[in-house]
Motif scaffolding. Structure first.
Motif, PDB file in Angstrom:
ATOM      1  N   LEU A  21      -2.943   6.891  -4.083  1.00 22.18           N
ATOM      2  CA  LEU A  21      -2.211   8.102  -3.726  1.00 22.18           C
ATOM      3  C   LEU A  21      -1.657   8.813  -4.958  1.00 22.18           C
ATOM      4  O   LEU A  21      -1.697  10.039  -5.057  1.00 22.18           O
ATOM      5  CB  LEU A  21      -1.056   7.763  -2.778  1.00 22.18           C
ATOM      6  N   LYS A  49      -4.901  15.445   0.103  1.00 25.25           N
ATOM      7  CA  LYS A  49      -4.188  14.184   0.332  1.00 25.25           C
ATOM      8  C   LYS A  49      -3.005  14.374   1.284  1.00 25.25           C
ATOM      9  O   LYS A  49      -2.910  13.700   2.318  1.00 25.25           O
ATOM     10  CB  LYS A  49      -3.700  13.621  -1.006  1.00 25.25           C
ATOM     11  N   ASP A  50      -2.109  15.294   0.943  1.00 25.45           N
ATOM     12  CA  ASP A  50      -0.847  15.418   1.679  1.00 25.45           C
ATOM     13  C   ASP A  50      -1.022  15.972   3.082  1.00 25.45           C
ATOM     14  O   ASP A  50      -0.409  15.476   4.035  1.00 25.45           O
ATOM     15  CB  ASP A  50       0.128  16.308   0.899  1.00 25.45           C
ATOM     16  N   GLY A 104      -5.758  10.027   2.260  1.00 29.81           N
ATOM     17  CA  GLY A 104      -4.664  10.526   3.078  1.00 29.81           C
ATOM     18  C   GLY A 104      -4.761  10.046   4.511  1.00 29.81           C
ATOM     19  O   GLY A 104      -3.779   9.587   5.098  1.00 29.81           O
ATOM     20  N   PHE A 107      -4.095   6.245   4.565  1.00 29.58           N
ATOM     21  CA  PHE A 107      -2.699   5.891   4.337  1.00 29.58           C
ATOM     22  C   PHE A 107      -1.844   6.203   5.558  1.00 29.58           C
ATOM     23  O   PHE A 107      -0.897   5.474   5.861  1.00 29.58           O
ATOM     24  CB  PHE A 107      -2.145   6.623   3.116  1.00 29.58           C
TER      25      PHE A 107
END
Length: 416
Positions: A21, A49-50, A104, A107
């Motif tokens: 990350l 990712k976010d 992302g 996670f």
């Protein structure tokens, strides 16, 4: 049940994801060097990712218990390991977009699962808090390790060399080890429940919360904080390389000081809060951040680290900018603690959903804005820009304080 094996599985999984990350800043620097793309183009990686974390976190909460936490964790680690194995052979910028989208997504699945599984190996609130803090501490250790792991594979003498992508083979091995630890861990299947109704109720609760003025001010504060943190943290390796003229590997290693400062800042703040109020601490930290930016950035014009061969030879002024993380560290967890303490217990899950979503939006916005200013003007201009959200945070935190006083919310000292 063997709680030690479960704890090891959770820790290994979180360690791997911490490296992946938080590699986005390093990857942005290397993508600019290796694939000849602009800073504006590279800045979108944070969004892949976010935003994926934000969207998937909310969606997967409804079916992960039905799927099973163990299987969900295995799927998440398996997807990440597969992508890591493919990266060196693809060696194209679009692959990083896919990689961070997968990271992302995975996670989000992992975080929901880990937070749920912790309850299986703890018997009371104190044990739960202790284990959660341990897991989060290992996450920070992974963040620190990631900078050094990537720097070992980078050849500073050949910036366009893509041999650094071999780091993903090592990360695939680490993901495989985490996969094995989860596979052998005796993680219990969750009890079946009427999940559809509970998820719909959580969604309605989350929408209802957005009508509360206190929540709106908190969301703005959280958004601004993450905008600053991701803007600085993501672009610090590139700043070190292109503004301070440090070699690529040392630029990445120096960025680890920012992660270390964040970790140390939260530890110190936990003790400071025993003697002073949370608002005084936040106000002091914000002022210190602004002063540090104003004092340090002018010094960076005079630094030329092109002849530096070791992180220990870096000019002292270059260490000062990452130390902004020390003063930044208490803001986010403390704001979260105050906000959650102001809500009834049944509203806290919905509030957590809002925190995830707006934190992700803030991180993406911060990275894109910083990258654009960096590309069109300079690194100094990009980092001077943090003074704007810092000033806005001073206002929003003050309003937040007044609203909590009016509501009679008195958070405990030491909450962080």
């Amino acid at each position: 049940m063997n709680p030690i094996r479960i704890t090891i599985a959770l820790a290994c999984s979180y360690f791997v994801f911490a490296i992946l990350l938080n590699s986005v800043g390093t990857v942005i620097l290397q993508a600019i060097n290796s694939f000849d793309i602009t800073k504006t183009q590279a800045s979108v990686l944070e969004g892949y990712k976010d935003l994926t974390i934000a969207i998937v976190s909310f969606i997967v909460a409804s079916f992960i218990p039905r799927l099973g936490y163990k299987l969900a964790m295995l799927v998440a680690l398996g997807l990440v390991a597969l992508m890591c194995l493919l990266m060196p052979s693809i060696a194209q910028f679009y692959a990083f977009k896919v990689l961070f989208a997968v990271i992302g997504c995975s996670f989000a699945i992992m975080k929901v699962s880990v937070y749920s599984v912790i309850g299986q190996v703890t018997n009371n609130a104190n044990q739960h808090s202790a284990l959660l803090n341990t897991i989060e501490g290992i996450f920070m250790l992974g963040v620190l390790s990631g900078y050094w792991v990537f720097s070992w594979f980078i050849d500073s003498s050949d910036a366009q060399n893509t041999a650094w992508l071999n780091v993903y083979y090592l990360l695939a091995v680490l993901a495989g080890m985490a996969f094995t630890s989860v596979l052998i861990a005796p993680i219990k299947a969750p009890q079946k429940a009427t999940l559809r109704g509970s998820q719909l109720a959580a969604f309605i609760d989350m929408l209802t919360l957005t009508y509360k003025p206190l929540v709106v001010i908190f969301i703005i504060s959280a958004f601004l904080y993450v905008l600053i943190e991701q803007g600085v943290g993501t672009w610090l390796p590139t700043f070190n390389n292109q503004v301070l003229k440090l070699p690529v590997d040392i630029s990445i290693q120096l960025a680890s000081v920012f992660a270390a400062a964040l970790a140390l800042g939260r530890l110190v703040a936990g003790q400071v809060l025993r003697v002073i109020g949370w608002y005084s601490l936040l106000l002091s930290c914000l002022v210190a951040m602004g002063v540090l930016v104003l004092l340090v950035l002018p010094l960076t014009h005079e630094i030329d680290g092109s002849q530096v061969t070791s992180i220990f030879d870096v000019p002292f002024a270059a260490y000062m900018l990452p130390l902004i993380g020390f003063f930044m560290a208490p803001l986010y967890p403390l704001l979260n603690s105050v906000m959650l303490s102001a809500l009834a217990a049944h509203q806290q899950a919905a509030m957590t959903g809002l925190i995830v979503v707006f934190s992700a939006l803030g991180g993406t916005t911060g990275s894109i804005i910083t990258g654009f200013i960096f590309d069109k003007f300079s690194g100094q201009h990009a980092f001077y820009l943090t003074l704007i959200p810092i000033s806005l945070l001073l206002i929003s935190v003050t309003l937040f304080k007044k609203m909590t006083v009016n509501l009679g919310v008195v958070p405990e000292k030491g909450m962080i």
